[in-house]
Design an enzyme around this catalytic site. Structure first.
Site, short mmCIF file in Angstrom:
data_model
loop_
_atom_site.label_atom_id
_atom_site.label_comp_id
_atom_site.label_asym_id
_atom_site.label_seq_id
_atom_site.Cartn_x
_atom_site.Cartn_y
_atom_site.Cartn_z
N CYS A 93 1.91 14.05 87.63
CA CYS A 93 3.19 13.79 88.30
C CYS A 93 3.12 12.42 88.99
O CYS A 93 2.18 12.15 89.72
CB CYS A 93 3.48 14.88 89.32
SG CYS A 93 4.92 14.56 90.36
N CYS A 96 3.35 13.21 93.09
CA CYS A 96 2.31 13.90 93.86
C CYS A 96 0.98 14.02 93.13
O CYS A 96 0.02 14.56 93.67
CB CYS A 96 2.79 15.30 94.26
SG CYS A 96 2.74 16.50 92.92
N CYS A 111 12.52 11.80 69.79
CA CYS A 111 13.71 12.01 70.63
C CYS A 111 13.88 10.90 71.65
O CYS A 111 14.91 10.82 72.32
CB CYS A 111 13.67 13.38 71.31
SG CYS A 111 12.46 13.48 72.66
N CYS A 142 8.22 19.59 88.91
CA CYS A 142 6.83 19.66 89.34
C CYS A 142 6.70 20.77 90.38
O CYS A 142 7.47 20.82 91.35
CB CYS A 142 6.40 18.32 89.94
SG CYS A 142 4.80 18.40 90.76
N CYS A 145 5.67 19.12 94.12
CA CYS A 145 6.57 18.30 94.95
C CYS A 145 8.04 18.54 94.64
O CYS A 145 8.90 17.99 95.31
CB CYS A 145 6.23 16.83 94.79
SG CYS A 145 6.67 16.15 93.17
N HIS A 148 11.86 16.17 89.62
CA HIS A 148 12.44 16.44 88.30
C HIS A 148 11.58 15.77 87.23
O HIS A 148 11.23 14.59 87.35
CB HIS A 148 13.87 15.88 88.26
CG HIS A 148 14.47 15.89 86.90
ND1 HIS A 148 15.06 17.02 86.37
CD2 HIS A 148 14.59 14.92 85.95
CE1 HIS A 148 15.51 16.73 85.14
NE2 HIS A 148 15.24 15.47 84.88
N HIS A 151 13.29 18.37 80.56
CA HIS A 151 13.77 19.69 80.12
C HIS A 151 12.82 20.23 79.05
O HIS A 151 12.07 19.47 78.44
CB HIS A 151 15.19 19.59 79.55
CG HIS A 151 16.22 19.24 80.58
ND1 HIS A 151 16.50 17.94 80.95
CD2 HIS A 151 17.03 20.02 81.34
CE1 HIS A 151 17.43 17.95 81.89
NE2 HIS A 151 17.78 19.19 82.15
N ASP A 155 12.54 23.73 70.13
CA ASP A 155 12.42 23.15 68.78
C ASP A 155 11.13 22.35 68.62
O ASP A 155 11.07 21.38 67.88
CB ASP A 155 13.65 22.28 68.46
CG ASP A 155 13.84 21.20 69.52
OD1 ASP A 155 12.96 21.06 70.41
OD2 ASP A 155 14.86 20.49 69.47
ZN LIG Z 1 4.78 16.38 91.76
#
Ligand SMILES: [Zn+2]
Length: 178
Positions: A93, A96, A111, A142, A145, A148, A151, A155
């Site tokens: 992350c 954090c 993608c 996460c 913390c 975001h 997603h 698939d």
């Molecule tokens: Zn984090």
């Protein structure tokens, strides 16, 4: 009697304070979701959540990192610095430093965002229903913390069939030492 009332008040107040210390009342989007102060991962490690004021996150993170991690923005496809990274190591992350993905679970999904078929530990990532933009998706946060990440979709390749589609801005990379 008076002493008894005072001690009851003290006990009640302590209970409230204790309860507040053990819960987090804010996630990445500031929605009032309650999380315990720590969690135990599948290795048995106790991991304490990281809670900071938005001003502190804004100071610590770059603008793009802040927009993605704290405001659930999405970086433009094919622009992230970790999209083409093929080195061996661990993705953590960016906020954090909690380990999130191993390089051997990364695959080229075409993608436009770094994609993985498996999290390093299922407890390190929180899944949350996301109905924004008229779509039903599963948002990834996460677990330490609340930042975001991206997603997850159904698939992906074997063995899991999952595609964890993650913003480069949400990740740092720790290269494995030879
Ligand atoms: Zn984090």
């Amino acid at each position: 009697m008076r002493t008894r009332i005072i001690s009851l008040v003290v006990i009640a107040f302590s209970a409230i304070s204790c309860n507040q210390a053990q819960t987090v009342t804010k996630n990445a989007e500031g929605k009032g979701e309650e999380l315990s102060a720590f969690f135990v991962n599948t290795q048995g490690d106790t991991i304490y959540r990281v809670i900071k004021d938005e001003d502190d996150w804004r100071t610590e993170l770059g603008k793009m990192e802040y927009d993605v991690l704290r405001n659930a923005a999405t970086e433009r496809p094919f622009t992230g610095d970790l999209l083409e990274n093929k080195a061996i190591g661990t993705y953590i992350c960016a906020a954090c430093k909690l380990p999130l993905f191993e390089s051997d679970t990364k695959f080229d999904s075409h993608c436009g965002w770094p994609s993985y078929f498996q999290a390093i530990d299922p407890t390190h990532i929180i899944e949350k229903e996301d109905n924004s933009y008229g779509m039903v998706r599963v948002e990834l946060l996460c677990a330490r913390c609340g930042g975001h990440l991206g997603h997850v979709f159904n698939d992906g390749p074997p063995p899991t069939g999952l595609r964890y589609c993650i913003n480069s801005a949400s990740l740092d990379f720790e290269k494995k030492e030879d």
